[in-house]
Design an enzyme around this catalytic site. Structure first.
Site, PDB file in Angstrom:
ATOM      1  N   ASP A 173     -14.154  52.284  37.315  1.00  0.00           N
ATOM      2  CA  ASP A 173     -13.527  53.406  38.026  1.00  0.00           C
ATOM      3  C   ASP A 173     -12.186  52.927  38.598  1.00  0.00           C
ATOM      4  OD1 ASP A 173     -14.892  51.697  39.801  1.00  0.00           O
ATOM      5  OD2 ASP A 173     -15.262  53.269  41.273  1.00  0.00           O
ATOM      6  N   HIS A 185     -15.290  42.112  44.469  1.00  0.00           N
ATOM      7  CA  HIS A 185     -16.470  42.820  43.956  1.00  0.00           C
ATOM      8  C   HIS A 185     -16.499  42.777  42.423  1.00  0.00           C
ATOM      9  CE1 HIS A 185     -17.226  44.381  47.938  1.00  0.00           C
ATOM     10  NE2 HIS A 185     -16.127  45.119  47.959  1.00  0.00           N
TER      11      HIS A 185
HETATM   12  C1  BDR Z   1     -17.462  48.721  44.522  1.00  0.00           C
HETATM   13  O1  BDR Z   1     -17.038  50.037  44.884  1.00  0.00           O
HETATM   14  C2  BDR Z   1     -15.724  50.265  44.398  1.00  0.00           C
HETATM   15  O2  BDR Z   1     -14.957  50.851  45.397  1.00  0.00           O
HETATM   16  C3  BDR Z   1     -15.187  48.934  43.978  1.00  0.00           C
HETATM   17  O3  BDR Z   1     -14.289  49.069  42.905  1.00  0.00           O
HETATM   18  C4  BDR Z   1     -16.412  48.165  43.595  1.00  0.00           C
HETATM   19  O4  BDR Z   1     -16.784  48.466  42.270  1.00  0.00           O
HETATM   20  C5  BDR Z   1     -17.691  47.900  45.772  1.00  0.00           C
HETATM   21  O5  BDR Z   1     -18.680  48.474  46.559  1.00  0.00           O
HETATM   22 CA    CA Z   2     -15.213  49.559  40.794  1.00  0.00          CA
END
Ligand code: BDR
Ligand code: CA
Length: 319
Positions: free
Chosen positions: A15, A246
């Site tokens: 995303d 992340h």
């Molecule tokens: C996840 O949520 C999204 O906002 C970031 O890209 C990551 O995949 C972290 O909680």
């Molecule tokens: Ca993400």
């Protein structure tokens, strides 16, 4: 056999997103894997905007050969909430203007692209999912045999023992489509879950950003610019301008740039109720005090420790 075919083929579902962009760049730079497709989903931004970002970043990297397909705009239940511009900027990539790509997304959906690639690379394709897991769930619904054709799924998502980042217990990717995450978890394929427990412990700081900005690689410089916005959001959490890793953590685990040193295979269930636990990943980590113990029959591995800090390795690879 071509050089590309000797590498492990990876489909990235994302995303795009600042940390998604780091994951994309990491996979492009990893010597042992070949990015063979990208599917987008609404989360940080809309699926359509995530595809525009992915196409633009791939073109910046000279990789316009990688197909990009737009995936689910809405989760399995309910509607896309509009994303998180306060975290990832109005365009998903921190407001950074990367030149628009000269090509368009694929004709079909992300789920269709995943199914096509799973046949083309049967038994070898690996999935890296760093957004809500709607496309994966949709692909499984279209063809449940998909699970048998995919070698492994590595997903950034959930919080095993750590608190959530959207609610007290829910992490964003799972929160945005808990029903999809539960379908993915129980599909029977090998899932490696990369939760907040490990992603929040690995960071980039201003020194890393300076290295990216000084790089001769255009994609690295764009990432350095994006981090300005991302660091600002995380300032209150860490007390210094920095950010967690992340999505690049999922990419690095899949590409084996970092090696999990504690990652037990345990029963995991997603809370799909409408109560305060909605979106929680309930991982059965009982009995793990004296080292990682795999539970019999468990198909989900939860990454809790890795062999080295990701940040320096990530920057070394990207610059
Ligand atoms: C996840 O949520 C999204 O906002 C970031 O890209 C990551 O995949 C972290 O909680
Ligand atoms: Ca993400």
């Amino acid at each position: 056999m071509t050089a590309a075919a000797e590498k492990r083929p990876i489909y990235l579902d994302c995303d795009t997103g600042i940390d998604d962009s780091l994951a994309l760049a990491y996979l492009l730079a990893s010597p042992d894997v070949e990015l063979v497709g990208v599917g987008t989903v609404s989360g940080n931004t809309s699926a359509a905007q995530a595809a525009r970002n992915s196409l633009a970043l791939l073109e910046l990297a000279g990789r316009s050969d990688v197909p990009v397909a737009v995936g689910a705009h809405d989760p399995l239940r309910g509607r896309f909430d509009g994303g998180v511009p306060h975290i990832h900027g109005h365009n998903g990539i921190g407001g950074v203007e990367v030149p628009e790509a000269s090509r368009r997304p694929e004709e079909g959906t992300a789920a269709e692209l995943l199914l096509r690639l799973s046949r083309e690379y049967e038994g070898a394709l690996e999935v890296v999912a760093v957004g809500p897991q709607t496309n994966l769930a949709r692909a499984l619904a279209l063809d449940p045999a998909l699970a048998g054709r995919v070698a492994a799924v590595t997903a950034m998502g959930g919080a095993a023992l750590a608190p959530g980042n959207v609610t007290a217990v829910a992490e964003a990717n799972i929160w945005n489509d808990p029903e999809a995450a539960q379908i993915v978890i129980e599909a029977g394929w090998k899932v490696t879950l990369v939760p907040l427990d490990i992603t929040l412990e690995n960071t980039l700081d201003e020194g890393d950003r300076a290295r990216l900005l000084a790089s001769p690689v255009p994609l690295a410089r764009a990432l350095g610019q994006m981090l300005d916005h991302y660091f600002e959001f995380y300032l209150p959490l860490y007390g210094v301008r920095s950010c967690p890793l992340h999505d690049p953590m999922a990419a690095a685990v899949a590409a084996r740039g970092v090696v999990p040193t504690r990652a037990p295979a345990v029963a995991v269930e997603v809370d799909t109720t409408d109560g305060p636990g909605r979106g929680q990943t309930i991982a059965d980590l009982r009995g793990q005090r004296r080292g990682a113990l795999d539970q019999e029959g468990a198909t989900v591995r939860v990454v809790l420790e890795i062999d080295r800090p990701l940040g320096p390795h990530l920057v070394d690879l990207l610059v």
